[in-house]
Design an enzyme around this catalytic site. Structure first.
Site, PDB file in Angstrom:
ATOM      1  N   HIS A 228      10.031  17.156 -65.164  1.00 41.76           N
ATOM      2  CA  HIS A 228      10.227  15.716 -65.054  1.00 41.76           C
ATOM      3  C   HIS A 228      10.435  15.369 -63.599  1.00 41.76           C
ATOM      4  O   HIS A 228      11.103  16.122 -62.886  1.00 41.76           O
ATOM      5  CB  HIS A 228      11.448  15.278 -65.879  1.00 41.76           C
ATOM      6  CG  HIS A 228      11.463  13.820 -66.160  1.00 41.76           C
ATOM      7  ND1 HIS A 228      11.914  12.899 -65.247  1.00 41.76           N
ATOM      8  CD2 HIS A 228      11.047  13.130 -67.244  1.00 41.76           C
ATOM      9  CE1 HIS A 228      11.781  11.698 -65.779  1.00 41.76           C
ATOM     10  NE2 HIS A 228      11.264  11.801 -66.974  1.00 41.76           N
TER      11      HIS A 228
ATOM     12  N   ASP B 278       9.507  14.574 -74.604  1.00 41.83           N
ATOM     13  CA  ASP B 278       8.294  14.755 -75.402  1.00 41.83           C
ATOM     14  C   ASP B 278       8.190  16.115 -76.059  1.00 41.83           C
ATOM     15  O   ASP B 278       7.340  16.325 -76.920  1.00 41.83           O
ATOM     16  CB  ASP B 278       7.056  14.549 -74.516  1.00 41.83           C
ATOM     17  CG  ASP B 278       6.905  13.099 -74.138  1.00 41.83           C
ATOM     18  OD1 ASP B 278       7.168  12.268 -75.005  1.00 41.83           O
ATOM     19  OD2 ASP B 278       6.539  12.824 -72.992  1.00 41.83           O
TER      20      ASP B 278
HETATM   21  N1  ACO Z   1       4.357  23.627 -66.377  1.00 40.68           N
HETATM   22  C1  ACO Z   1       4.188  24.509 -65.351  1.00 40.68           C
HETATM   23  N2  ACO Z   1       4.485  24.228 -64.065  1.00 40.68           N
HETATM   24  C2  ACO Z   1       4.964  23.018 -63.790  1.00 40.68           C
HETATM   25  C3  ACO Z   1       5.177  22.037 -64.797  1.00 40.68           C
HETATM   26  C4  ACO Z   1       4.855  22.384 -66.132  1.00 40.68           C
HETATM   27  N3  ACO Z   1       5.031  21.511 -67.118  1.00 40.68           N
HETATM   28  N4  ACO Z   1       5.649  20.913 -64.233  1.00 40.68           N
HETATM   29  C5  ACO Z   1       5.740  21.161 -62.931  1.00 40.68           C
HETATM   30  N5  ACO Z   1       5.330  22.426 -62.647  1.00 40.68           N
HETATM   31  C6  ACO Z   1       5.330  23.067 -61.351  1.00 40.68           C
HETATM   32  C7  ACO Z   1       4.225  22.546 -60.453  1.00 40.68           C
HETATM   33  O1  ACO Z   1       3.029  23.278 -60.621  1.00 40.68           O
HETATM   34  C8  ACO Z   1       4.838  22.695 -59.096  1.00 40.68           C
HETATM   35  O2  ACO Z   1       4.767  24.068 -58.752  1.00 40.68           O
HETATM   36  P1  ACO Z   1       4.569  24.524 -57.197  1.00 40.68           P
HETATM   37  O3  ACO Z   1       5.806  24.002 -56.494  1.00 40.68           O
HETATM   38  O4  ACO Z   1       4.466  25.997 -57.258  1.00 40.68           O
HETATM   39  O5  ACO Z   1       3.320  23.827 -56.740  1.00 40.68           O
HETATM   40  C9  ACO Z   1       6.314  22.382 -59.323  1.00 40.68           C
HETATM   41  O6  ACO Z   1       6.562  22.711 -60.707  1.00 40.68           O
HETATM   42  C10 ACO Z   1       6.666  20.916 -59.066  1.00 40.68           C
HETATM   43  O7  ACO Z   1       5.828  20.123 -59.902  1.00 40.68           O
HETATM   44  P2  ACO Z   1       5.260  18.691 -59.559  1.00 40.68           P
HETATM   45  O8  ACO Z   1       3.923  18.524 -60.193  1.00 40.68           O
HETATM   46  O9  ACO Z   1       5.389  18.425 -58.092  1.00 40.68           O
HETATM   47  O10 ACO Z   1       6.292  17.769 -60.282  1.00 40.68           O
HETATM   48  P3  ACO Z   1       6.152  16.207 -60.453  1.00 40.68           P
HETATM   49  O11 ACO Z   1       7.527  15.668 -60.312  1.00 40.68           O
HETATM   50  O12 ACO Z   1       5.095  15.634 -59.595  1.00 40.68           O
HETATM   51  O13 ACO Z   1       5.600  16.080 -61.950  1.00 40.68           O
HETATM   52  C11 ACO Z   1       5.558  15.997 -64.305  1.00 40.68           C
HETATM   53  C12 ACO Z   1       6.410  15.820 -63.033  1.00 40.68           C
HETATM   54  C13 ACO Z   1       4.281  15.142 -64.185  1.00 40.68           C
HETATM   55  C14 ACO Z   1       6.353  15.479 -65.480  1.00 40.68           C
HETATM   56  C15 ACO Z   1       5.202  17.497 -64.450  1.00 40.68           C
HETATM   57  O14 ACO Z   1       6.389  18.265 -64.575  1.00 40.68           O
HETATM   58  C16 ACO Z   1       4.288  17.751 -65.648  1.00 40.68           C
HETATM   59  O15 ACO Z   1       3.069  17.659 -65.498  1.00 40.68           O
HETATM   60  N6  ACO Z   1       4.858  18.086 -66.842  1.00 40.68           N
HETATM   61  C17 ACO Z   1       4.036  18.270 -68.022  1.00 40.68           C
HETATM   62  C18 ACO Z   1       3.639  16.916 -68.586  1.00 40.68           C
HETATM   63  C19 ACO Z   1       4.807  16.224 -69.271  1.00 40.68           C
HETATM   64  O16 ACO Z   1       5.540  16.821 -70.054  1.00 40.68           O
HETATM   65  N7  ACO Z   1       4.953  14.906 -68.977  1.00 40.68           N
HETATM   66  C20 ACO Z   1       5.986  14.092 -69.585  1.00 40.68           C
HETATM   67  C21 ACO Z   1       6.947  13.614 -68.540  1.00 40.68           C
HETATM   68  S1  ACO Z   1       8.292  12.768 -69.265  1.00 40.68           S
HETATM   69  C22 ACO Z   1       7.645  11.303 -69.721  1.00 40.68           C
HETATM   70  O17 ACO Z   1       6.807  10.709 -69.153  1.00 40.68           O
HETATM   71  C23 ACO Z   1       8.209  10.816 -70.932  1.00 40.68           C
END
Ligand code: ACO
Length: 427
Positions: free
Chosen positions: A306, A363
């Site tokens: 998140h 979620d």
């Molecule tokens: N699975 C694996 N790796 C992940 C995940 C995940 N779900 N989420 C983040 N990471 C990793 C990224 O690859 C990144 O790794 P790195 O530093 O080695 O490059 C690091 O964690 C940071 O991730 P970001 O993408 O920069 O995090 P951001 O804050 O931009 O994204 C998000 C947040 C979009 C929610 C992301 O965690 C994600 O895609 N999660 C899965 C989708 C999801 O569940 N969305 C619902 C969000 S809650 C809502 O809207 C109700």
């Protein structure tokens, strides 16, 4: 804490005001910066940008705290319900019993969709996603009540309570009508004896004989809606505020918010979680291979991570136990729930997820409950929208009332510099 900060650029010094929130959060007010220095700030994805001052919802992502209007989400989940929470978000205070009765009466008076909205729903292609239908139906709904969406203020603010109860009442009917239409079925009569969620379940799945709905099921659905009701400046709410900042009415602003919510990184994640769990199940994996591929960047563990929470999402904690109770009440054995539990346990012990502070979000469990209740996967994000509508409306009201300027971020242009036009024959 000082009330101002100093920024040095080259040999020039700029004084910036410091804003302090009621929960002691601090921000540098850079609104004078471009005018005085010709510099803007750059913050890809707005992760460090405060777009407004708001008194609706407070989140402390490091501690896993979420409060609506000062009330802790766990306490609201235990003691309140969705409609009372809608009132709280709209008005800033919990209702007394006559205020709550009046609000419920207003909501129930609007449950039947105007026929032009039904026509829009039925006229859309069978391939249209229910989120696209919802976005269009909200615009159509506004068109049926032109006095509630004049695009002039203060008229739209004066009719906010009417517009808000109409929208809260109509989204379940739009969702159910979309679902029934996809199956070639008619909607049953609306039963006034039902609660908000019982009515919705009846519209979705009930028959003309209106058999009673198991109260534990409708309570679990009510809880899901309450937990989704607001989440401050997320992608869809910021979209709603952005549209509203241009002076647009609540129906148009929510229609845009629905589109913003649709994506898989936002509200679409609840669909993506189920898809992922089903794929893991049919591959005969217990979740361990999937965790490995997520760590290698080949896939993403949907329902995890998140932007704001760097701790357990407090809503996921509440939903996890609600999920167990709902599945027991429904008598559903879910092999994908076992996979979800395995994924959660493994991820919470894995260095990759620990280092990046990735925890389950709301979620991760909501889709499992919704699937067990019989909702098709493509309706999950519509249910998220139904739950989030009061938050969008509260933010619409806040910006319509307090907003001073149209929202308009700047950019750092990285494209071609000036060049002459080349005629078609010379290309
Ligand atoms: N699975 C694996 N790796 C992940 C995940 C995940 N779900 N989420 C983040 N990471 C990793 C990224 O690859 C990144 O790794 P790195 O530093 O080695 O490059 C690091 O964690 C940071 O991730 P970001 O993408 O920069 O995090 P951001 O804050 O931009 O994204 C998000 C947040 C979009 C929610 C992301 O965690 C994600 O895609 N999660 C899965 C989708 C999801 O569940 N969305 C619902 C969000 S809650 C809502 O809207 C109700």
């Amino acid at each position: 804490m000082s009330k101002q900060a100093t920024l040095n650029i080259g040999d020039k010094e700029y004084t910036l005001k410091i804003l302090t929130g009621s929960e002691d959060e601090h921000a540098l007010d850079i609104s004078i910066l471009r005018k005085e220095s010709n510099f803007i700030t750059y913050d890809d994805g707005y992760g460090n940008t405060g777009s407004c001052e708001s008194d609706i919802t407070f989140i402390d992502g490091d501690k896993g705290v979420l409060r609506y209007r000062g009330f802790d989400i766990a306490e609201l989940a235990e003691k309140s319900n969705f409609l009372e929470t809608c009132f709280l978000l709209f008005n800033g205070e919990l209702p007394n019993s006559s205020e709550l009765d009046n609000f419920k009466t207003k909501v129930f008076s609007h449950s039947t969709l105007p026929s032009p909205v039904e026509k829009v729903i039925h006229s859309m292609s069978g391939n249209s996603h229910p989120m696209g239908v919802l976005s269009s139906a909200l615009q159509a709904l506004g068109g049926c009540f032109p006095h509630l969406c004049t695009n002039t203020r203060p008229a739209d603010i004066d009719s906010f309570q009417e517009a808000a109860s109409l929208i809260v009442a109509s989204i379940p009917s739009i969702a159910a009508s979309t679902y029934r239409s996809s199956k070639g079925e008619n909607m049953p009569e609306i039963g006034n004896v039902f609660s908000y969620c019982e009515n919705f379940l009846h519209l979705m799945f009930g028959s003309a004989s209106a058999e009673p709905i198991d109260s534990s099921i409708s309570k679990a659905l009510d809880l899901i809606f309450l937990l989704h009701a607001d989440h401050e400046q997320n992608c869809s709410t910021s979209t709603c505020r952005m549209i509203a900042s241009g002076g647009a009415n609540a129906f148009a602003s929510l229609s845009g918010a629905v589109s913003a919510l649709w994506g898989p990184l936002h509200g679409g994640a609840n669909m993506a979680v189920i898809r992922m769990l089903n794929e893991i199940h049919s591959a005969g994996d217990d979740g361990s291979q999937f965790i490995q591929s997520a760590k290698e960047g080949k896939s993403r563990l949907m329902g995890f991570g998140h932007r704001v929470y760097r701790n357990y999402d407090p809503r996921a904690k509440i939903l996890k136990s609600a999920c167990d109770q709902a599945l027991e009440a429904l008598g559903v054995e879910s092999p994908i729930l076992d996979i979800a539990r395995n994924l959660e346990t493994s991820a919470l012990q894995d260095e990759y997820f620990i280092a990046r502070k990735l925890y389950p979000n709301v979620d991760f469990y909501s889709g499992i409950i919704l699937q067990a209740m019989g909702f098709p996967t493509n309706m999950f994000t519509v249910l998220f929208a139904l739950g989030r509508a009061p938050g969008w409306l509260a933010h619409w009201k806040e910006i319509a009332t307090n907003g001073k300027r149209i929202h308009r971020p700047r950019q750092i242009y990285q494209g071609s510099t000036h060049r002459p036009y080349v005629g078609l024959g010379d290309r």
